[in-house]
Design an enzyme around this catalytic site. Sequence first.
Site, PDB file in Angstrom:
ATOM      1  N   HIS A 248      54.954  16.094  72.679  1.00 32.53           N
ATOM      2  CA  HIS A 248      53.811  16.210  71.768  1.00 32.53           C
ATOM      3  C   HIS A 248      53.881  15.062  70.769  1.00 32.53           C
ATOM      4  O   HIS A 248      54.953  14.754  70.246  1.00 32.53           O
ATOM      5  CB  HIS A 248      53.867  17.553  71.044  1.00 32.53           C
ATOM      6  CG  HIS A 248      52.604  17.931  70.352  1.00 32.53           C
ATOM      7  ND1 HIS A 248      52.162  17.288  69.209  1.00 32.53           N
ATOM      8  CD2 HIS A 248      51.679  18.885  70.619  1.00 32.53           C
ATOM      9  CE1 HIS A 248      51.014  17.834  68.824  1.00 32.53           C
ATOM     10  NE2 HIS A 248      50.713  18.807  69.666  1.00 32.53           N
ATOM     11  N   ARG A 271      44.170  16.836  63.968  1.00 36.81           N
ATOM     12  CA  ARG A 271      43.454  15.649  64.443  1.00 36.81           C
ATOM     13  C   ARG A 271      42.064  16.007  64.940  1.00 36.81           C
ATOM     14  O   ARG A 271      41.121  15.239  64.766  1.00 36.81           O
ATOM     15  CB  ARG A 271      44.262  14.962  65.546  1.00 36.81           C
ATOM     16  CG  ARG A 271      45.434  14.165  64.991  1.00 36.81           C
ATOM     17  CD  ARG A 271      46.273  13.557  66.097  1.00 36.81           C
ATOM     18  NE  ARG A 271      47.145  14.548  66.712  1.00 36.81           N
ATOM     19  CZ  ARG A 271      47.437  14.591  68.002  1.00 36.81           C
ATOM     20  NH1 ARG A 271      46.896  13.716  68.829  1.00 36.81           N
ATOM     21  NH2 ARG A 271      48.259  15.499  68.476  1.00 36.81           N
TER      22      ARG A 271
END
Length: 469
Positions: A248, A271
Amino acid sequence: MANKKAIVVGSGLAGLSAASTLLSHHIPVILLDRAAKPGGNSIKASSGINGAPTRFQSGPGDSVDLFAADTIKSAGSVFAQGGEADRREPLVRKLTSESAGAIEWLVNGMGVDLSRTAQLWGHSRARTHRGKGKIPPGYAIVSALLKELQGTSLFELRGESEVVKILRDEKGRVNGVRYRRSGVEEESLEGPVIFTAGGFAGDSAGMLKEYRPDLGNFPSTNDPRPGAHKLLTDVGAKLVDMGFVQIHPTGFIDPANRSNMNKFLAAEALRAEGGVLLNRDGKRFVNELATRLEVTGVIMSMESKSENPKQWDVQLVLDEGAYQAAQTHVDFYIFKNLMCKVRAAEMDATMRAELQAYGDIVSGASADPHGRAAFGHWSSRAPIKDDDFFYVGDVTPVIHFTMGGAWINTNAEVVKAEGGPIEGLWAAGEITGGIHGENRLGGSSLLECVVFGRTAGENVAKYLSKVDL
């Protein structure tokens, strides 16, 4: 069927979904988990669960075909290899075609709020669902299922119970497990088994070392514990995609303990709601909504800041609009001292100019050189004022998820190395492989737990109604 019961191994969302489905058929369930508390990694999931098309989505129309195409694209080259598409696409089609039903089951059946959607990396539409309140989606879903399960006498949860062997009868059928409770006693249970014990992303000295020795110095979001896959191979299970380990791109670096190998995940939703990534020079360097594999690859192409653990120098930044959309997450991270609130006046000139340029991209005044097309709720526009606030945290790539595991078919039956299902044994969740390929889309982990967990429960119910155990 009154004297028959089912055994579920693992108390994450896959196991809970299987147990709930079994209870809907009035089948007693004993759920075993080696941890003291239930929930597994599922309870920590913070970005949401995918579904398409659902009544909660807005914007451009979504479909099962679009979702399936995104999933296959994310999976990489494995689908192009000879014969692989024929084996893998049915799993992807099941995952995506039953996704809307999974959302409705959680909303209508369990009372979980999943009314808000966001577009995560690798998705062509906003299809990752979470609630509007302060409770993270993983916790909301797991706690709702636990409440339902613990409200019936047909369900028993045994924590600190580690399975040491899967048992078979004289016909080769799986018919129970032997387990060690509280690290001392060994007991046996009889019944068909649904195995949902999770992946091996925290097994740095064992399975990670065996399948991905190159990741030995990487931090992880997973607790350090061994994988349980050998229990399945001991009864003939086929393992696939074991080298596909998802890194990740954003795990928080704790300012108070930067060398800690166990990191807290910086949720994809940050995000998705508009957050940006900046390098050590204060510059954007990537489309933040590309796949995890792509974003991680770009970060790892830069010079690392430390080698033990392997870490990079990246900042995650949200403005006030993105913060308001992801407030529950950010407030928690601030409470944990993983993010801080910063006035624009405190930023260096390069960082401030870069955020102002990003605001121009969001407003449409200029094109994004990195190709980002969705900007969530970023609201900051030029000129940035000294008193404007931003929310900042240091992040680095972290081992997060293992795409490899036991091969299953669309009935969630565990498949033998030589082909064909192992009678009496089903699996769901991260312990399985073959669905995600080289990269998993954000929001599909919880989804596969629900879809294949429920499928396993349904098929065990059918099995118990027919077989003489």
